[in-house]
Structures are given as structure tokens and as C-alpha cells.
Design an enzyme around this catalytic site. Structure first.
Site, PDB file in Angstrom:
ATOM      1  CG  ASN A  12      -1.566   1.140   1.161  1.00  0.00           C
ATOM      2  OD1 ASN A  12      -1.615   2.108   0.787  1.00  0.00           O
ATOM      3  ND2 ASN A  12      -2.486   1.315   2.388  1.00  0.00           N
ATOM      4  CE  LYS A  14      -0.270   3.288   4.848  1.00  0.00           C
ATOM      5  NZ  LYS A  14       0.448   3.011   6.111  1.00  0.00           N
ATOM      6  CG  HIS A  99      -5.678   2.122   5.351  1.00  0.00           C
ATOM      7  ND1 HIS A  99      -5.202   2.476   6.540  1.00  0.00           N
ATOM      8  CD2 HIS A  99      -4.937   1.500   4.972  1.00  0.00           C
ATOM      9  CE1 HIS A  99      -4.135   2.550   6.802  1.00  0.00           C
ATOM     10  NE2 HIS A  99      -3.918   1.751   6.098  1.00  0.00           N
ATOM     11  CD  GLU A 101      -2.262   5.247   7.093  1.00  0.00           C
ATOM     12  OE1 GLU A 101      -2.876   5.402   5.673  1.00  0.00           O
ATOM     13  OE2 GLU A 101      -1.605   4.475   7.162  1.00  0.00           O
ATOM     14  CD  GLU A 169      -2.749  -2.123   7.179  1.00  0.00           C
ATOM     15  OE1 GLU A 169      -2.339  -2.568   6.532  1.00  0.00           O
ATOM     16  OE2 GLU A 169      -3.657  -1.806   7.298  1.00  0.00           O
ATOM     17  N   GLY A 175       3.182   1.754  10.755  1.00  0.00           N
ATOM     18  CA  GLY A 175       4.692   3.256  10.879  1.00  0.00           C
ATOM     19  C   GLY A 175       4.353   3.648  11.767  1.00  0.00           C
TER      20      GLY A 175
HETATM   21  P1  13P Z   1       3.214   0.523   8.061  1.00  0.00           P
HETATM   22  O1  13P Z   1       3.741  -1.056   7.064  1.00  0.00           O
HETATM   23  O2  13P Z   1       3.748   1.504   7.327  1.00  0.00           O
HETATM   24  O3  13P Z   1       3.035   0.371   8.887  1.00  0.00           O
HETATM   25  O4  13P Z   1       1.642   0.586   6.979  1.00  0.00           O
HETATM   26  C1  13P Z   1       0.900  -0.525   7.458  1.00  0.00           C
HETATM   27  C2  13P Z   1      -0.312  -0.550   6.701  1.00  0.00           C
HETATM   28  O5  13P Z   1      -1.156   0.416   6.698  1.00  0.00           O
HETATM   29  C3  13P Z   1      -0.782  -1.051   4.999  1.00  0.00           C
HETATM   30  O6  13P Z   1      -1.824  -0.933   4.733  1.00  0.00           O
END
Ligand code: 13P
Length: 255
Positions: A12, A14, A99, A101, A169, A175
Site C-alpha cells: 500500500n 498510500k 483502511h 487512515e 492492521e 508506521g
Molecule cells: P506500515 O507497513 O508502514 O506500518 O503500514 C501498514 C499499512 O497501513 C498498510 O496498509
């Protein structure tokens, strides 16, 4: 791992990536060996601006391209949104919905995620429904309650096309460099599997369950070996082909 389920290693990107980043996809194309292709599927969910060039850059490889969100409607007056038809029109075969976010930045509720998932599945897309608890929810011990209500609220009752995939997740692991213990991941994925089997029977037993949150080459073997973890959803470490291939390579050592 789940016997009989082919794992999926999904990236992903993002809100990262410009045309120059397509060089990383070229590296994935050449690094995703035929042997590895027989063991896992690989997907990269790019920003909407890169859907077409990324699909084009991977058209003769086994790397699949997906989007990071979609609208519940097929078309109309929804400024800034992208429809499932637009995604597949330019070669996207998958979409992430719900997601954390999106749930946070765009106030997406389970009901909103459910409608998006229904539309994406009806259009035949691989639809990755994301769930996960916040740090505060984990602290008070409500992780499994949160997963239960997110699954009940965002997963459709039935679908005839597409593939429904669930990604766990933990919000606090995204992150942050932090990951749950292997035992916590095992417990969460077993809980998700049991919920799906109760609701969907054999279809639930075959549903791919991804883990996401600070997956990197160094922890991939441990995380991907856990029972009912059928792949990864990778953020930061999907931006560089070497790291993403390093995660995929975990499946060279997992029996
Ligand atoms: P990270 O691998 O950067 O922790 O992000 C995970 C994520 O949100 C994938 O959708």
C-alpha cells in the site's frame, strides 16, 4: 499460513509515488521469480494517479495493481472520488476499503466501508477490507470486540464475484515500527477465522487473512509463519522493491 490458501503479499503505497517511482515496479517485475509466483500472489495498491501507468508497467508480469479506495456509487457527482469501474478500466484488479487512515481522515464508518465493499465485490475486484484496534482499545483489552464489530459491520453478507480479503492492521502498529506479539497476532487471526467460518462456512475457511502494521524483511518470516496469517499488507516497506521483495522472500523459507 493456512493449508490450501495461496498467500498474498500486498503493498500500500498510500499517498506516495510519482511517475519516477514506477522504476520500483520494474524491479518487482524482475524480482518476482517464477518460483515465488508459484507460492504467493503479489499486489501493489498505488495512488489513483498511478493506476494506469502502474498497470501498464506490470502488464507482462505477475504483479497485480490495485487502488486504495473507491466510491460506493458507480458514477455521479462525487468530486475527487474514484469508481470501481475507473479502477478496472485502467487495469486495476483490487481495492483496499476501510483502511484505518480512511476511517480516521475521512470519518468512514463500518456502514460506509460495507457499501464500498459491496460495490467493489459486485464489480469483480479483489476487495481488501481493513480492520484493527487503536492503541486505546488495545490498552483496555477490547481488541477482539473491536474486530468483531468491524467484521460484522463492514463485511457484506454475500457476494458472487470478486474476492473478499480481510486485513488485520492494528492502528498503533501502522508506521510505528511496533508490532503485536506473535501470540497476539495468532489470537486475532484465529478469532477472525472463527468469525468468518461461523458466518460463511467453507467460504470463510478459505478467505485470505492478511496482517499489516510495520511488516519488514526482518520480521516477515515470524509474522507470515503464524497460523491463519495468509499474507501481508505492507506500507512503508512496499515503497522500495528491495524491501518488498525481502518480505515476499519470507515464503522461500516458510514451508
Ligand atoms: P506500515 O507497513 O508502514 O506500518 O503500514 C501498514 C499499512 O497501513 C498498510 O496498509
Amino acid at each position: 499460513m493456512t493449508p490450501g490458501i495461496k498467500p498474498l503479499v500486498a503493498g500500500n503505497w498510500k499517498m506516495n509515488g510519482v511517475l519516477a517511482s514506477l522504476s520500483e515496479l520494474q524491479l518487482l517485475n524482475s524480482g518476482f521469480s517464477v518460483e515465488l509466483q508459484s507460492k504467493i500472489d503479489m499486489l501493489v495498491c498505488v495512488p489513483a494517479s498511478l493506476l494506469f501507468p502502474a498497470s501498464d508497467a506490470t502488464k507482462s508480469s505477475a504483479v497485480q495493481i490495485g487502488a486504495q479506495d473507491c466510491h460506493k456509487n458507480l458514477s455521479g457527482a462525487h468530486t475527487g472520488d474514484i469508481s470501481v469501474e475507473m479502477i478496472s478500466d485502467v487495469g486495476g484488479s483490487a481495492v483496499l476499503v476501510g483502511h484505518s487512515e480512511r476511517r480516521t481522515d475521512h470519518h468512514e464508518t463500518n456502514a460506509v466501508v460495507l457499501e464500498k465493499a459491496k460495490t467493489a465485490l459486485a464489480h469483480g475486484l479483489q476487495t481488501v477490507i481493513c480492520i484493527g484496534e487503536t492503541e486505546a482499545e488495545k490498552r483496555v483489552g477490547t481488541t477482539l470486540d473491536v474486530l468483531k464489530s468491524q467484521m460484522a459491520g463492514s463485511i457484506p453478507d454475500a457476494w458472487e464475484k470478486g474476492e473478499m480479503i480481510v486485513a488485520y492492521e492494528p492502528v498503533w502498529a501502522i508506521g510505528s515500527g511496533l508490532t503485536p506479539t506473535a501470540e497476539d497476532v495468532r489470537a486475532a487471526h484465529k478469532f477472525m477465522r472463527d468469525e468468518l467460518v461461523v458466518r460463511f462456512g467453507e467460504q470463510g475457511a478459505k478467505t485470505r487473512l492478511l496482517y499489516g502494521g510495520s511488516v519488514k524483511p526482518a520480521n516477515a518470516v515470524e509474522l507470515m509463519s503464524i497460523k491463519n496469517v495468509d499474507g501481508a499488507l505492507v506500507g512503508g516497506a512496499s515503497l522500495k522493491a528491495a524491501d518488498f521483495l525481502g518480505i515476499a522472500a519470507a515464503y522461500e523459507t516458510i514451508a
